[in-house]
Design a protein around this motif. Structure first.
Motif, PDB file in Angstrom:
ATOM      1  N   LEU A 262       0.752  -1.134   0.142  1.00 18.41           N
ATOM      2  CA  LEU A 262       0.005   0.092  -0.042  1.00 18.41           C
ATOM      3  C   LEU A 262       0.966   1.114  -0.046  1.00 18.41           C
ATOM      4  N   LEU A 263       1.957   1.272   0.619  1.00 20.00           N
ATOM      5  CA  LEU A 263       2.839   2.266   0.833  1.00 20.00           C
ATOM      6  C   LEU A 263       3.412   2.681  -0.706  1.00 20.00           C
ATOM      7  N   GLY A 264       3.865   1.616  -1.284  1.00 19.65           N
ATOM      8  CA  GLY A 264       4.121   1.901  -2.661  1.00 19.65           C
ATOM      9  C   GLY A 264       3.285   2.279  -3.590  1.00 19.65           C
TER      10      GLY A 264
ATOM     11  N   VAL B 158       0.739   8.868   7.948  1.00 14.84           N
ATOM     12  CA  VAL B 158       1.058   7.918   6.605  1.00 14.84           C
ATOM     13  C   VAL B 158       1.317   8.652   5.321  1.00 14.84           C
ATOM     14  N   ILE B 159       0.532   9.612   4.888  1.00 13.75           N
ATOM     15  CA  ILE B 159       0.890  10.383   3.915  1.00 13.75           C
ATOM     16  C   ILE B 159       2.003  11.125   3.842  1.00 13.75           C
TER      17      ILE B 159
ATOM     18  N   ILE C  41       5.074  13.964  10.815  1.00 14.68           N
ATOM     19  CA  ILE C  41       5.617  12.885  10.385  1.00 14.68           C
ATOM     20  C   ILE C  41       6.411  12.247  11.460  1.00 14.68           C
ATOM     21  N   LEU C  42       6.348  10.978  11.100  1.00 18.78           N
ATOM     22  CA  LEU C  42       6.931   9.993  12.103  1.00 18.78           C
ATOM     23  C   LEU C  42       8.824  10.386  12.062  1.00 18.78           C
ATOM     24  N   GLY C  43       9.368  10.295  13.319  1.00 21.88           N
ATOM     25  CA  GLY C  43      10.809  10.377  13.220  1.00 21.88           C
ATOM     26  C   GLY C  43      11.285   9.244  12.721  1.00 21.88           C
ATOM     27  N   THR C  44      10.572   8.138  13.097  1.00 21.41           N
ATOM     28  CA  THR C  44      11.261   6.750  12.656  1.00 21.41           C
ATOM     29  C   THR C  44      10.007   5.887  12.523  1.00 21.41           C
ATOM     30  N   LEU C  45      10.237   4.874  11.752  1.00 29.68           N
ATOM     31  CA  LEU C  45       9.156   3.944  11.491  1.00 29.68           C
ATOM     32  C   LEU C  45       9.130   3.002  12.760  1.00 29.68           C
TER      33      LEU C  45
ATOM     34  N   TYR D   4      -2.364  -2.008  13.688  1.00 33.68           N
ATOM     35  CA  TYR D   4      -2.274  -2.095  12.167  1.00 33.68           C
ATOM     36  C   TYR D   4      -3.421  -1.427  11.495  1.00 33.68           C
ATOM     37  N   GLU D   5      -4.394  -1.321  11.996  1.00 33.14           N
ATOM     38  CA  GLU D   5      -5.617  -0.734  10.962  1.00 33.14           C
ATOM     39  C   GLU D   5      -5.489   0.832  10.968  1.00 33.14           C
ATOM     40  N   GLN D   6      -4.534   1.172  12.020  1.00 32.87           N
ATOM     41  CA  GLN D   6      -4.664   2.728  12.062  1.00 32.87           C
ATOM     42  C   GLN D   6      -3.409   3.280  11.058  1.00 32.87           C
ATOM     43  N   ARG D   7      -2.678   2.475  10.829  1.00 35.76           N
ATOM     44  CA  ARG D   7      -1.433   3.002   9.832  1.00 35.76           C
ATOM     45  C   ARG D   7      -1.061   1.995   9.008  1.00 35.76           C
ATOM     46  N   GLN D   8      -1.950   1.212   8.396  1.00 32.57           N
ATOM     47  CA  GLN D   8      -1.787   0.054   7.587  1.00 32.57           C
ATOM     48  C   GLN D   8      -0.644   0.300   6.518  1.00 32.57           C
ATOM     49  N   SER D   9      -0.506   1.171   5.952  1.00 31.78           N
ATOM     50  CA  SER D   9       0.317   1.409   4.925  1.00 31.78           C
ATOM     51  C   SER D   9       1.804   1.266   5.381  1.00 31.78           C
ATOM     52  N   LEU D  10       2.065   1.869   6.752  1.00 36.50           N
ATOM     53  CA  LEU D  10       3.490   2.190   7.029  1.00 36.50           C
ATOM     54  C   LEU D  10       3.930   0.855   7.655  1.00 36.50           C
ATOM     55  N   PHE D  11       3.080  -0.240   7.844  1.00 36.41           N
ATOM     56  CA  PHE D  11       3.431  -1.640   8.310  1.00 36.41           C
ATOM     57  C   PHE D  11       3.822  -2.177   6.847  1.00 36.41           C
ATOM     58  N   CYS D  12       4.958  -1.771   6.266  1.00 32.71           N
ATOM     59  CA  CYS D  12       5.313  -2.244   5.195  1.00 32.71           C
ATOM     60  C   CYS D  12       6.280  -3.452   5.015  1.00 32.71           C
TER      61      CYS D  12
END
Length: 123
Positions: A20-22, A52-53, A76-80, A90-98
């Motif tokens: 999703l992130l890709g 996410v965005i 923005i997150l400082g780090t993943l 997982y549901e809150q930030r689904q794309s970032l769990f890449c």
């Protein structure tokens, strides 16, 4: 943001081997290409807000810095790794769990790739 759909549908995309992130990064780059063709100088300013965005925007700018004159990222997150420290669902930030992304790089690792792009962040 307004085109929300169920977590289950997003999981199907992930299970099919797509990230999703890709997909989000690809959408940002496609829009930047279109906007650059209609902008004097051929470079655009990218503004993104939210974990996410903003992360997707940072990755897009790092992949193709020649398309962007500047990038403004809010929340923005400082780090993943924060996703795990904060015990994010997982549901809150689904794309970032890449899957596999942290094995390759983290968000701070992208900064050197942004040479020539003015970056402003507001965490």
């Amino acid at each position: 943001g307004e085109n929300q759909y169920s977590v289950e549908r997003k999981m199907i995309v992930e299970a099919a081997g797509h990230r999703l992130l890709g997909i989000q990064v690809g959408q940002i780059l496609a829009l930047a290409d279109w906007a650059a063709r209609h902008t004097a100088g051929g470079r655009v300013h990218l503004v993104a807000s939210g974990y996410v965005i903003s992360s997707a925007a940072l990755i897009a700018a790092a992949l193709c810095p020649d398309r962007f004159s500047s990038v403004t990222l809010t929340n923005i997150l400082g780090t993943l790794k924060s996703l795990f420290d904060w015990a994010e669902k997982y549901e809150q930030r689904q794309s970032l769990f890449c899957f596999g992304l942290l094995e390759v790089c983290d968000l701070p690792d992208l900064q050197p790739l942004l040479e020539g792009v003015a970056v402003k962040t507001d965490r």
